[in-house]
Every structure is written in structure tokens, then in C-alpha cells.
Design an enzyme around this catalytic site. Structure first.
Site, PDB file in Angstrom:
ATOM      1  N   TYR A 159     -10.814   4.519   6.863  1.00 25.81           N
ATOM      2  CA  TYR A 159      -9.989   3.558   6.753  1.00 25.81           C
ATOM      3  C   TYR A 159     -10.739   2.208   6.344  1.00 25.81           C
ATOM      4  O   TYR A 159     -10.191   1.357   5.565  1.00 25.81           O
ATOM      5  CB  TYR A 159      -9.493   3.293   8.376  1.00 25.81           C
ATOM      6  CG  TYR A 159      -8.631   1.938   8.361  1.00 25.81           C
ATOM      7  CD1 TYR A 159      -7.555   1.715   7.937  1.00 25.81           C
ATOM      8  CD2 TYR A 159      -9.117   1.121   9.068  1.00 25.81           C
ATOM      9  CE1 TYR A 159      -6.812   0.759   8.014  1.00 25.81           C
ATOM     10  CE2 TYR A 159      -8.547  -0.197   9.290  1.00 25.81           C
ATOM     11  CZ  TYR A 159      -7.177  -0.312   8.765  1.00 25.81           C
ATOM     12  OH  TYR A 159      -6.439  -1.377   9.025  1.00 25.81           O
ATOM     13  N   ARG A 218      10.063   4.263   4.936  1.00 22.93           N
ATOM     14  CA  ARG A 218      10.345   5.652   4.934  1.00 22.93           C
ATOM     15  C   ARG A 218      11.582   5.971   5.745  1.00 22.93           C
ATOM     16  O   ARG A 218      12.024   7.183   5.769  1.00 22.93           O
ATOM     17  CB  ARG A 218       9.053   6.610   5.439  1.00 22.93           C
ATOM     18  CG  ARG A 218       7.865   6.223   4.431  1.00 22.93           C
ATOM     19  CD  ARG A 218       6.927   7.307   4.946  1.00 22.93           C
ATOM     20  NE  ARG A 218       6.368   6.524   6.134  1.00 22.93           N
ATOM     21  CZ  ARG A 218       5.561   7.430   6.938  1.00 22.93           C
ATOM     22  NH1 ARG A 218       5.167   8.504   6.792  1.00 22.93           N
ATOM     23  NH2 ARG A 218       5.115   6.733   7.952  1.00 22.93           N
ATOM     24  N   ARG A 219      12.019   5.070   6.792  1.00 21.79           N
ATOM     25  CA  ARG A 219      12.949   5.517   7.685  1.00 21.79           C
ATOM     26  C   ARG A 219      14.134   4.645   7.453  1.00 21.79           C
ATOM     27  O   ARG A 219      14.366   3.302   7.804  1.00 21.79           O
ATOM     28  CB  ARG A 219      12.335   5.185   9.209  1.00 21.79           C
ATOM     29  CG  ARG A 219      11.212   6.041   9.712  1.00 21.79           C
ATOM     30  CD  ARG A 219      10.424   5.730  10.998  1.00 21.79           C
ATOM     31  NE  ARG A 219       9.636   4.434  10.542  1.00 21.79           N
ATOM     32  CZ  ARG A 219       8.766   4.027  11.287  1.00 21.79           C
ATOM     33  NH1 ARG A 219       8.520   4.608  12.428  1.00 21.79           N
ATOM     34  NH2 ARG A 219       8.083   3.142  10.987  1.00 21.79           N
ATOM     35  N   LEU A 239      -8.108  -7.635  15.421  1.00 22.28           N
ATOM     36  CA  LEU A 239      -7.578  -6.790  16.687  1.00 22.28           C
ATOM     37  C   LEU A 239      -6.098  -7.463  16.614  1.00 22.28           C
ATOM     38  O   LEU A 239      -5.867  -8.563  16.963  1.00 22.28           O
ATOM     39  CB  LEU A 239      -8.389  -7.384  18.022  1.00 22.28           C
ATOM     40  CG  LEU A 239      -7.917  -6.544  19.169  1.00 22.28           C
ATOM     41  CD1 LEU A 239      -8.167  -5.027  19.001  1.00 22.28           C
ATOM     42  CD2 LEU A 239      -8.400  -7.215  20.523  1.00 22.28           C
ATOM     43  N   GLY A 271       6.841  -1.239   3.661  1.00 14.63           N
ATOM     44  CA  GLY A 271       6.504  -0.867   5.095  1.00 14.63           C
ATOM     45  C   GLY A 271       7.076  -1.893   6.291  1.00 14.63           C
ATOM     46  O   GLY A 271       6.652  -2.373   7.019  1.00 14.63           O
ATOM     47  N   ALA A 272       8.536  -2.248   6.083  1.00 17.90           N
ATOM     48  CA  ALA A 272       9.192  -3.275   6.535  1.00 17.90           C
ATOM     49  C   ALA A 272       9.698  -2.832   8.022  1.00 17.90           C
ATOM     50  O   ALA A 272      10.273  -3.654   8.523  1.00 17.90           O
ATOM     51  CB  ALA A 272      10.233  -3.762   5.693  1.00 17.90           C
ATOM     52  N   THR A 273       9.703  -1.561   8.424  1.00 18.73           N
ATOM     53  CA  THR A 273      10.377  -1.063   9.477  1.00 18.73           C
ATOM     54  C   THR A 273       9.723  -1.391  10.855  1.00 18.73           C
ATOM     55  O   THR A 273      10.416  -0.953  11.877  1.00 18.73           O
ATOM     56  CB  THR A 273      10.757   0.389   9.386  1.00 18.73           C
ATOM     57  OG1 THR A 273       9.292   1.094   9.215  1.00 18.73           O
ATOM     58  CG2 THR A 273      11.561   0.865   8.112  1.00 18.73           C
ATOM     59  N   ALA A 274       8.526  -1.703  10.854  1.00 16.36           N
ATOM     60  CA  ALA A 274       7.674  -2.045  11.977  1.00 16.36           C
ATOM     61  C   ALA A 274       6.682  -3.162  12.106  1.00 16.36           C
ATOM     62  O   ALA A 274       6.309  -3.470  10.852  1.00 16.36           O
ATOM     63  CB  ALA A 274       7.308  -0.780  12.659  1.00 16.36           C
ATOM     64  N   GLY A 275       6.113  -3.426  12.912  1.00 14.93           N
ATOM     65  CA  GLY A 275       5.131  -4.323  12.829  1.00 14.93           C
ATOM     66  C   GLY A 275       4.970  -5.631  12.066  1.00 14.93           C
ATOM     67  O   GLY A 275       5.844  -6.306  11.987  1.00 14.93           O
TER      68      GLY A 275
END
Length: 250
Positions: free
Chosen positions: A150, A34-35, A182, A9-13
Site C-alpha cells: 500500500y 463499481r456500485r 489518519l 470512487g464516488a460511492t463512499a468516503g
């Protein structure tokens, strides 16, 4: 020798911030997501770091194992796996939520994390070296309205991490569960299914955690002396604390 970190999940955040942090310290990186367009852009942005990118969905078990099996020779010995890919969808109560959202969270937050761990762990055990960092959440400990599935998936991450440590006793492999509170990132926009205004309201009047904060913490846990293991680390901004017990008064 140069170390290698694999971040899902390295594409954001969090994932993107962690990639930037490790690259700045000269690590080799295996980045998944995924992108492909975002992965390629990140790879360019991280030049001159050595980066190998793989586009796939961690909900796909075969894709997870294939990605690890086909790592180039220079990237095969992964020193740190960061199971970062995950998501929250919706805040509806259990009785009216979208069951598909629950399934997506379970497939990503639980199954995807399991697949990547199982794919890489045998190699770590064989080399008697490695560190698995799982991205949990305070939601795995403290319930809140709408947290239902979640929170359940993050409770799994918490207990799975501890059970990994139990299985790995006698090896030099470390396991850490990072539990942010948060935090403002693209994660929240995903939760509200693209409604940025609703996502922004969550943080109004606060100074939340940002991805770079978590990246710094993750990097720190993985660069401590080899005989030290941070089992779990709960992180909240000073603007967040614990809610009182909810009581229904008629």
C-alpha cells in the site's frame, strides 16, 4: 460557465464527500464507481445538481477509456479530475501477506489512476485547461509495519504527480497530490475486509480526519487562482505524529 469535475470512487468516503461539496457549489459532476445502486442514490441525493454517473471498475483499462470517450457532450470538457478511487488491503507483513491483495492494490491505486489520467489528459492539454488531483497518503512517505505494498502504491502516486508537473510545464494544467493521514471512513473497513470492530479500534481515543475535511481541502486546491498550483499537501489530525525509529533489541 459551469465547471465539471470527474470523481472516481464516488460511492463512499472521500469521493462521496467531494461530490457533495462540489455539487453544493453548482459544479457539474461525473461520478464513477463499481456500485450502480450507490451511484444512482447519490445522483438523486445531489438533486438539482447536474450529475452523470458511470459504473465500471478502474482496473479495467478499456472501460476507463470508453467511459471518457462516451461522456455526453455537456460533460466532455472535464475541468477537474479527482483520482480518488483506491484501497488498502490487510496489514500482514510482506512475508506472509496475500499476494492477491498486493495485485489488487497495484491495479487500483496505480494502474487505475494512470488509466484515468491518460484518458483525460490529452483533452486538457488541447484546451490548455484542467486540474488533476491525486489522492495519495502519508503512507507514501512514511513506512510502517504492514504498509508494504500500500505504501509503495502511494509512493508511486507522489512521484507520478510530480513527474506529470514536469511534463506539463508550459501548459496551464495543474496537478496536486493530497496525502491524508489518519482518516476514519469506509476505507478502513475495506482494509480489514469487513471487520468493522478491527477498523474501529484504529480510531479509539482519537479525533481522526473525516471525509468532509478532505473534500474541503480538495475543493480549495481546485478553486485557487489559476496561476497557483498546490504540488502536494500532507494532512494529519493533531492526534497523529511521527513514530520513533524502530530498533530490534535482543
Amino acid at each position: 460557465m459551469t465547471k465539471t469535475v470527474l470523481i472516481t470512487g464516488a460511492t463512499a468516503g472521500f469521493g462521496k464527500a467531494m461530490a457533495e461539496r462540489y455539487a453544493a457549489e453548482g459544479w457539474q459532476l461525473v461520478l464513477t464507481g463499481r456500485r450502480s445502486d450507490r451511484l444512482e442514490q447519490l445522483k438523486q441525493d445531489l438533486t438539482p445538481a447536474k450529475v452523470h454517473t458511470i459504473t465500471f471498475d478502474i482496473r479495467d483499462k478499456e472501460a476507463c477509456f470508453k467511459a471518457v470517450e462516451k461522456l455526453p457532450s455537456g460533460f466532455k470538457n472535464v475541468d477537474v479530475l479527482v483520482n480518488n478511487a483506491g484501497l488498502a488491503l490487510g496489514l500482514d507483513p510482506a512475508q506472509s501477506c496475500d499476494l492477491t491483495d498486493w495485485e489488487t492494490m497495484i491495479d487500483t491505486n496505480i494502474k487505475g489512476l494512470m488509466y484515468m489520467t491518460r484518458a483525460l489528459l490529452p483533452s486538457m492539454v488541447e484546451r490548455d485547461q484542467g486540474h488533476i488531483v491525486n489522492l495519495g497518503s502519508v503512507a507514501g512517505t512514511y513506512p510502517y509495519p504492514g504498509g508494504n505494498c500500500y505504501g509503495g502504491t502511494k509512493a508511486f502516486v507522489n512521484h507520478f504527480s510530480k513527474n506529470l508537473l514536469a511534463d506539463l510545464l508550459g501548459t496551464k494544467i495543474r496537478v496536486t497530490n493530497i496525502e491524508p493521514g489518519l482518516c476514519e471512513s469506509e476505507f478502513s473497513v475495506v482494509r480489514f475486509k469487513g471487520d468493522k470492530n478491527s477498523a474501529d479500534k484504529v480510531y479509539q481515543g482519537t479525533q481522526p480526519i473525516v471525509p468532509q475535511d478532505i473534500a474541503e481541502i480538495v475543493y480549495w486546491t481546485t478553486t485557487l487562482p489559476a496561476h497557483i498550483n498546490i504540488n502536494s499537501l500532507e494532512v494529519m489530525p493533531v492526534d497523529q505524529a511521527f513514530s520513533p525509529f524502530a530498533i530490534n533489541r535482543k
